[in-house]
Design a protein around this motif. Structure first.
Motif, PDB file in Angstrom:
ATOM      1  N   ASN A   1       0.820  -1.224   0.000  1.00  0.00           N
ATOM      2  CA  ASN A   1       0.000   0.000   0.000  1.00  0.00           C
ATOM      3  C   ASN A   1       0.848   1.265   0.000  1.00  0.00           C
ATOM      4  OD1 ASN A   1      -2.580  -1.292   0.024  1.00  0.00           O
ATOM      5  ND2 ASN A   1      -2.095  -1.945   2.102  1.00  0.00           N
ATOM      6  N   LEU A   2       2.107   1.145  -0.398  1.00  0.00           N
ATOM      7  CA  LEU A   2       3.023   2.273  -0.416  1.00  0.00           C
ATOM      8  C   LEU A   2       2.571   3.325  -1.425  1.00  0.00           C
ATOM      9  CD1 LEU A   2       5.738   3.180   0.858  1.00  0.00           C
ATOM     10  CD2 LEU A   2       6.849   2.224  -1.168  1.00  0.00           C
ATOM     11  N   LYS A   3       2.547   4.582  -0.984  1.00  0.00           N
ATOM     12  CA  LYS A   3       2.133   5.681  -1.850  1.00  0.00           C
ATOM     13  C   LYS A   3       3.247   6.697  -2.078  1.00  0.00           C
ATOM     14  CE  LYS A   3      -2.740   5.463  -0.538  1.00  0.00           C
ATOM     15  NZ  LYS A   3      -2.735   4.122  -0.069  1.00  0.00           N
ATOM     16  N   LEU A   4       4.267   6.712  -1.191  1.00  0.00           N
ATOM     17  CA  LEU A   4       5.313   7.722  -1.281  1.00  0.00           C
ATOM     18  C   LEU A   4       6.629   7.175  -0.751  1.00  0.00           C
ATOM     19  CD1 LEU A   4       6.112  10.791  -1.635  1.00  0.00           C
ATOM     20  CD2 LEU A   4       5.525  11.048   0.768  1.00  0.00           C
ATOM     21  N   VAL A   5       7.709   7.455  -1.472  1.00  0.00           N
ATOM     22  CA  VAL A   5       9.056   7.196  -0.986  1.00  0.00           C
ATOM     23  C   VAL A   5       9.723   8.556  -0.827  1.00  0.00           C
ATOM     24  CG1 VAL A   5      11.305   6.155  -1.461  1.00  0.00           C
ATOM     25  CG2 VAL A   5       9.216   4.957  -2.138  1.00  0.00           C
ATOM     26  N   GLN A   6      10.103   8.890   0.397  1.00  0.00           N
ATOM     27  CA  GLN A   6      10.746  10.163   0.708  1.00  0.00           C
ATOM     28  C   GLN A   6      12.237   9.940   0.889  1.00  0.00           C
ATOM     29  OE1 GLN A   6       9.556  13.464   1.136  1.00  0.00           O
ATOM     30  NE2 GLN A   6      11.745  13.844   1.200  1.00  0.00           N
ATOM     31  N   LYS A   7      13.040  10.603   0.110  1.00  0.00           N
ATOM     32  CA  LYS A   7      14.509  10.510   0.193  1.00  0.00           C
ATOM     33  C   LYS A   7      15.002  11.576   1.159  1.00  0.00           C
ATOM     34  CE  LYS A   7      18.912  10.402  -1.334  1.00  0.00           C
ATOM     35  NZ  LYS A   7      19.756  11.092  -0.389  1.00  0.00           N
ATOM     36  N   THR A   8      15.727  11.180   2.201  1.00  0.00           N
ATOM     37  CA  THR A   8      16.328  12.141   3.113  1.00  0.00           C
ATOM     38  C   THR A   8      17.716  12.503   2.620  1.00  0.00           C
ATOM     39  OG1 THR A   8      17.230  10.382   4.492  1.00  0.00           O
ATOM     40  CG2 THR A   8      15.082  11.242   5.114  1.00  0.00           C
ATOM     41  N   GLY A   9      18.227  13.613   3.076  1.00  0.00           N
ATOM     42  CA  GLY A   9      19.549  14.047   2.667  1.00  0.00           C
ATOM     43  C   GLY A   9      19.517  14.794   1.347  1.00  0.00           C
ATOM     44  N   ALA A  10      20.687  15.105   0.841  1.00  0.00           N
ATOM     45  CA  ALA A  10      20.814  15.861  -0.400  1.00  0.00           C
ATOM     46  C   ALA A  10      21.276  14.952  -1.536  1.00  0.00           C
ATOM     47  CB  ALA A  10      21.808  17.000  -0.207  1.00  0.00           C
ATOM     48  N   GLY A  11      20.820  15.249  -2.718  1.00  0.00           N
ATOM     49  CA  GLY A  11      21.228  14.502  -3.902  1.00  0.00           C
ATOM     50  C   GLY A  11      20.465  13.202  -4.072  1.00  0.00           C
ATOM     51  N   VAL A  12      20.591  12.627  -5.250  1.00  0.00           N
ATOM     52  CA  VAL A  12      19.862  11.396  -5.553  1.00  0.00           C
ATOM     53  C   VAL A  12      20.797  10.218  -5.849  1.00  0.00           C
ATOM     54  CG1 VAL A  12      17.799  12.560  -6.389  1.00  0.00           C
ATOM     55  CG2 VAL A  12      19.629  12.031  -7.995  1.00  0.00           C
ATOM     56  N   ASN A  13      22.092  10.417  -5.741  1.00  0.00           N
ATOM     57  CA  ASN A  13      23.037   9.343  -6.077  1.00  0.00           C
ATOM     58  C   ASN A  13      22.761   8.076  -5.296  1.00  0.00           C
ATOM     59  OD1 ASN A  13      24.234  11.066  -7.818  1.00  0.00           O
ATOM     60  ND2 ASN A  13      25.970  11.549  -6.511  1.00  0.00           N
TER      61      ASN A  13
END
Length: 76
Positions: free
Chosen positions: A61-73
């Motif tokens: 039922n996942l609707k969102l993945v939130q990336k913490t920190g800076a950058g996407v590497n």
């Protein structure tokens, strides 16, 4: 809605520390840590620093993945 914090980088930020900060702001929220996610079908938001291929498939039922920190590497 349950949010799961699974940072996977305790040298930068521990899941429990971020959870404590968020619970202070939103005490009625269902905020969990990666070490004790509970029922996976209740997780709708995943907060990560690094993402592993297929990880989102564990949470039906996942609707969102939130990336913490800076950058996407770390997440690509």
């Amino acid at each position: 809605m349950a949010m799961l914090i699974d940072i996977k980088n305790p040298d930068w930020l521990r899941d429990e520390d971020l959870r404590a900060q968020l619970v202070a702001l939103y005490p009625q929220g269902d905020i969990r840590c990666g070490c004790a996610p509970g029922k996976l079908d209740e997780i709708e938001m995943l907060t990560v620093s690094s993402y592993y291929a297929g990880e989102a498939l564990k949470y039906p039922n996942l609707k969102l993945v939130q990336k913490t920190g800076a950058g996407v590497n770390n997440i690509l």
